[in-house]
Motif scaffolding. Structure first.
Motif, mmCIF file in Angstrom:
data_model
loop_
_atom_site.group_PDB
_atom_site.id
_atom_site.type_symbol
_atom_site.label_atom_id
_atom_site.label_comp_id
_atom_site.label_asym_id
_atom_site.label_seq_id
_atom_site.Cartn_x
_atom_site.Cartn_y
_atom_site.Cartn_z
ATOM 1 N N GLU B 96 0.838 -1.202 0.000
ATOM 2 C CA GLU B 96 0.000 0.000 0.000
ATOM 3 C C GLU B 96 0.869 1.247 0.000
ATOM 4 O O GLU B 96 0.608 2.201 -0.742
ATOM 5 C CB GLU B 96 -0.918 0.032 1.231
ATOM 6 N N LEU B 97 1.906 1.270 0.813
ATOM 7 C CA LEU B 97 2.761 2.454 0.887
ATOM 8 C C LEU B 97 3.509 2.692 -0.412
ATOM 9 O O LEU B 97 3.708 3.832 -0.820
ATOM 10 C CB LEU B 97 3.742 2.350 2.060
ATOM 11 N N SER B 98 3.895 1.608 -1.107
ATOM 12 C CA SER B 98 4.545 1.785 -2.415
ATOM 13 C C SER B 98 3.599 2.533 -3.334
ATOM 14 O O SER B 98 3.991 3.420 -4.094
ATOM 15 C CB SER B 98 4.901 0.437 -3.046
ATOM 16 N N LYS B 99 2.323 2.164 -3.274
ATOM 17 C CA LYS B 99 1.331 2.796 -4.142
ATOM 18 C C LYS B 99 1.124 4.264 -3.783
ATOM 19 O O LYS B 99 1.106 5.132 -4.652
ATOM 20 C CB LYS B 99 0.006 2.045 -4.040
ATOM 21 N N VAL B 100 0.964 4.563 -2.481
ATOM 22 C CA VAL B 100 0.690 5.960 -2.144
ATOM 23 C C VAL B 100 1.920 6.849 -2.329
ATOM 24 O O VAL B 100 1.782 8.042 -2.638
ATOM 25 C CB VAL B 100 0.083 6.142 -0.726
ATOM 26 N N ILE B 101 3.097 6.274 -2.169
ATOM 27 C CA ILE B 101 4.306 7.065 -2.415
ATOM 28 C C ILE B 101 4.409 7.397 -3.898
ATOM 29 O O ILE B 101 4.742 8.523 -4.286
ATOM 30 C CB ILE B 101 5.570 6.328 -1.912
ATOM 31 N N ARG B 102 4.077 6.441 -4.752
ATOM 32 C CA ARG B 102 4.089 6.725 -6.186
ATOM 33 C C ARG B 102 3.100 7.854 -6.473
ATOM 34 O O ARG B 102 3.397 8.797 -7.205
ATOM 35 C CB ARG B 102 3.728 5.473 -6.984
ATOM 36 N N GLY B 103 1.914 7.745 -5.875
ATOM 37 C CA GLY B 103 0.900 8.787 -6.053
ATOM 38 C C GLY B 103 1.379 10.135 -5.549
ATOM 39 O O GLY B 103 0.949 11.169 -6.040
ATOM 40 N N ALA B 104 2.262 10.138 -4.577
ATOM 41 C CA ALA B 104 2.763 11.393 -4.028
ATOM 42 C C ALA B 104 3.787 12.051 -4.942
ATOM 43 O O ALA B 104 3.938 13.272 -4.956
ATOM 44 C CB ALA B 104 3.404 11.144 -2.670
ATOM 45 N N LEU B 105 4.507 11.236 -5.710
ATOM 46 C CA LEU B 105 5.593 11.771 -6.541
ATOM 47 C C LEU B 105 5.173 12.077 -7.968
ATOM 48 O O LEU B 105 5.730 12.963 -8.604
ATOM 49 C CB LEU B 105 6.754 10.760 -6.585
ATOM 50 N N MET B 106 4.183 11.356 -8.474
ATOM 51 C CA MET B 106 3.873 11.439 -9.896
ATOM 52 C C MET B 106 3.626 12.822 -10.437
ATOM 53 O O MET B 106 4.158 13.176 -11.475
ATOM 54 C CB MET B 106 2.671 10.555 -10.237
ATOM 55 N N SER B 107 2.799 13.600 -9.741
ATOM 56 C CA SER B 107 2.431 14.887 -10.330
ATOM 57 C C SER B 107 3.582 15.886 -10.288
ATOM 58 O O SER B 107 3.506 16.934 -10.900
ATOM 59 C CB SER B 107 1.201 15.468 -9.647
#
Lengths: 263, 252, 231
Positions: B96-107
């Protein structure tokens, strides 16, 4: 390419104050909750939210508590995105989306203090009730998390726990004498997505595919107890606070529906 | 929660910090030579390492997107990073954290500049004392910048929480486990937008707004430290050269 | 006209550089009235245009660039060349030599085989597709002698210098020939070991100090010292 056209169309409708299915920006799709449909489960519920269909089943088991919480029952939540639910779901163990959804639903139930886990202790440190909540996504038409949370909560409200007699070190389960799970509160989950400058509640599939960011908010008694930002984009402070206020408002409406069904 | 006083009579926390104080920060950029970009971040006792590989050719080819780079993110904790040894296999929490960290960096990343490529971000938690996903995001932003990947802004993260009834920032593990609320957040401070937001614990709307304000202030402190860390290497070389007294002929 | 930074400053992503009438150059973006840097790099002000020279980053091909690459595979009609970029390059058989190749009579491996290095020009590139190379021009083709070095592609402009000032300085003082690929490969063809060692020292100095002004002077001074007393 298709996505870009779809997004443009979505935004055009929104500029006229309409969503593609005619809903208001803060309206949920039609919700239907049916409980007690799976005989072998200790509690179950089927939820349809627009075209999204989710089944939740609760199974109870007696087992050992966690070492750091010896007199609390154990709640475990799992979600499966079945391949039959969407052309984009593949067979296999839960992927990051299914895992994230299960953990959000779990946090919401836990932080809302929905279940009185203390009352599920049988022999402290040795035997407690284990509650397994399994969420089964049957059809994906957007906003799986709200439908899943609703199904999980309804299934728990539908769950009956057998009485247990403790005689010294041994226990006797009285399967014929059942009572509802000890419930302290009913959490409600409301998800809002951002498309362009608009905040849309209960996104349909097309809206979810077009969204820049999403905010899932779990509400209990007018307070937020869990929250998760999703998506690849970002939200401004105003959008976050606005989405939370909308969620608190919608949670009231949804809770009434939930309570009605379960009674 | 029994008996542990997280805030004392003077309003100070267990480690002596004020509620709005971030832990001592240590940031080093470019420490792994094989990676395209890397960074090491310490926030109090929490220690994380981040490495970036990319943009690079995607393997397998079919996971490439025709109009932008694919961002992959892996958050992982070392078995010895926590009190009770953790199995090296990815847990549900790490997924889950891998996913939310990706979401945090993408934009924050100009992914459109590198179609049909992959950018891999690896975050390894070496020692966990609360705030690992935030420290991971802080390190990942530094590593992405170190790799020369164009970004709109740095991403700065910090958790806000409630411990002993008081709103605090940058929680330690003890404060997280014994406190009432954990609210990790990440933002692009220059843009004033939020890219990661999670809540575990009850807050009223007013408390939430207060938490966001405190979080923003904490993130700004981290932002400053990140900028300094990125420039440090280059500025120290420059200083050394200037000290050596070579004549500075400004070239046009 | 507001500018918040100075020429030769080190800037970082998202850093506010200037407002209003300044123009966004290399690695700079505009949001409303403001200009921001996209990368960690060296800010150069060219009248009203702000450019940020990156201090790291992979090579992204540009049409017209000279690159040096390694042949890593062959297909029936082309050579696949690794140019140290996220994008693998293709040297089509019709572009491989200055004369046309008859596929039915010739063996492709006779000209370039896996493991060979080639000097080529990028003749086509669109982001997302493989760049195409050509070795038709004089001076291009298989690398037959010399020593191959690798430097970060971000340093290449500095290594070449304005109108070749840096590379010519190194060539003159060391007696070596230098062929610099925009993708960071450098071919050093030397007459003697001392010259080669000097050239490598100079290249490493440029790599380290590319962001500090006065580099040409320092490199010149280093080379002169080395000539007198090689270390």
């Amino acid at each position: 390419m298709l996505l870009k056209i779809k997004t443009a169309q979505l935004l055009e409708e929104l500029s006229k104050g309409r969503r593609i299915d005619g809903r208001a920006l803060d309206a949920f799709r039609s919700i239907n909750v049916e409980t007690g449909i799976i005989g072998r489960a200790d509690g179950s519920a089927k939820v349809s939210l627009g075209g999204t269909l989710v089944l939740a089943g609760v199974k109870l088991e007696i087992g050992e508590p966690f070492t750091d919480t010896p007199n609390l029952g154990v709640l475990t939540t799992n979600a499966e995105f079945l391949p039959l639910a969407s052309p984009s779901f593949e067979p296999g163990p839960p992927d990051e989306n299914a895992i994230e959804l299960a953990r959000i639903v779990d946090r919401g139930i836990r932080k809302a203090d929905m279940i009185d886990l203390e009352k599920l202790c049988i022999i402290p440190g040795k035997k407690v009730w284990l509650i397994w909540v399994d969420i089964y996504v049957l059809n994906h038409d957007g906003n799986l998390v709200d439908a899943a949370a609703l199904a999980a909560v309804a299934a728990l409200l539908n769950t009956k726990v057998p009485k247990v007699e403790v005689i010294g070190e041994s226990i006797k389960v009285l399967y014929e004498e059942k009572e509802p799970l000890p419930i302290k509160g009913i959490p409600v989950t409301v998800t809002t997505v951002k498309v362009g400058n608009y905040l849309l509640v209960d996104p349909g599939l097309a809206e979810e595919e077009a969204m820049e960011a999403k905010l899932t908010v779990v509400v209990i008694n007018g307070q937020v107890c869990a929250l998760q930002k999703g998506g690849e984009g970002f939200l401004t402070y105003e959008e976050v606070t606005e989405a939370i206020k909308i969620a608190i408002r919608k949670a009231e409406e949804l809770k009434e529906q939930l309570v009605k069904v379960v009674r | 929660m029994g008996g542990l006083k997280l805030i004392d009579e003077n309003g100070l926390r267990l480690d002596g910090r004020r509620p709005d104080e971030v832990r001592p920060l240590n940031m080093e950029v470019g420490i792994l030579k094989s990676a395209d970009g890397s960074a090491y971040v310490e926030q109090g006792k929490t220690k994380v390492l981040a490495a970036v590989y990319g943009p690079r050719a995607p393997h397998p080819k079919h996971l490439a997107l025709p109009d932008r780079a694919v961002l992959r993110c892996r958050y992982h904790m070392a078995p010895f990073s926590v009190e009770v040894r953790k199995s090296p296999a990815p847990s549900r929490r790490e997924i889950e954290l891998s996913k939310v960290i990706r979401g945090a960096l993408m934009s924050a990343i100009y992914l459109e500049k590198f179609p049909a490529t992959v950018i891999d971000v690896f975050v390894e938690v070496l020692e966990a004392d609360g705030g690992t996903r935030c420290a991971g995001i802080n390190a990942a932003s530094l590593a992405l910048s170190d790799a020369g990947i164009p970004m709109r802004d740095l991403v700065s993260a910090c958790a806000v929480g409630k411990a002993g009834g008081v709103m605090v920032v940058d929680l330690t593990d003890v404060e997280d486990k014994n406190g009432e609320v954990d609210l990790p957040m990440a933002m692009m401070p220059g843009r004033g937008v939020i890219t990661l937001l999670q809540l575990d614990g009850k807050l009223t709307v007013e408390e939430f707004e207060e938490a966001l304000k405190m979080g923003q202030k904490a993130c700004l402190q981290i932002y400053k430290a990140q900028r300094e860390a990125l420039k440090k290497r280059y500025l120290s070389i420059r200083k050394q050269i200037e000290k050596e007294g070579e004549s500075i002929a400004i070239e046009d | 006209m507001t500018i918040y930074v100075n020429d030769w400053d080190i800037v970082s992503p998202g850093e506010l550089l200037a407002e209003d009438e300044y123009k966004a150059g290399l690695n700079v973006y505009r949001e409303g009235r403001r200009l921001y840097s996209m990368v960690v790099g060296l800010l150069r002000v060219n009248r009203r245009t702000l450019n940020v020279i990156p201090l790291s980053g992979h090579y992204i091909p540009k049409v017209g660039d000279i690159v040096i690459g390694e042949v890593i595979d062959l297909t029936p009609t082309s050579y696949i060349v690794d140019i140290r970029s996220p994008y693998t390059a293709i040297l089509h058989v019709n572009e491989a030599l200055s004369k046309p190749l008859n596929l039915y009579e010739e063996n492709l491996r006779k000209y370039y085989d896996v493991g060979d290095y080639v000097i080529a020009r990028v003749i086509y590139f669109e982001p997302g597709l493989n760049p195409l190379l050509s070795c038709k021009e004089k001076g291009l083709g298989k690398v037959k002698r010399g020593r191959l070095l690798v430097t970060p592609p971000s340093r290449v402009p500095r290594l070449i210098g304005r109108q070749g000032s840096m590379v010519n300085l190194i060539k003159k003082e060391t007696g070596c020939d230098l062929i610099i690929g925009q993708n960071g490969y450098i071919l050093v063809i030397s007459k003697d070991l001392e010259g080669e060692a000097m050239a490598i020292k100079a290249i490493r100095m440029v790599e380290e100090e590319a962001h500090v002004s006065g580099l040409t002077t320092r490199v010149a001074s280093l080379l002169r010292k080395e000539k007198i007393a090689p270390s």
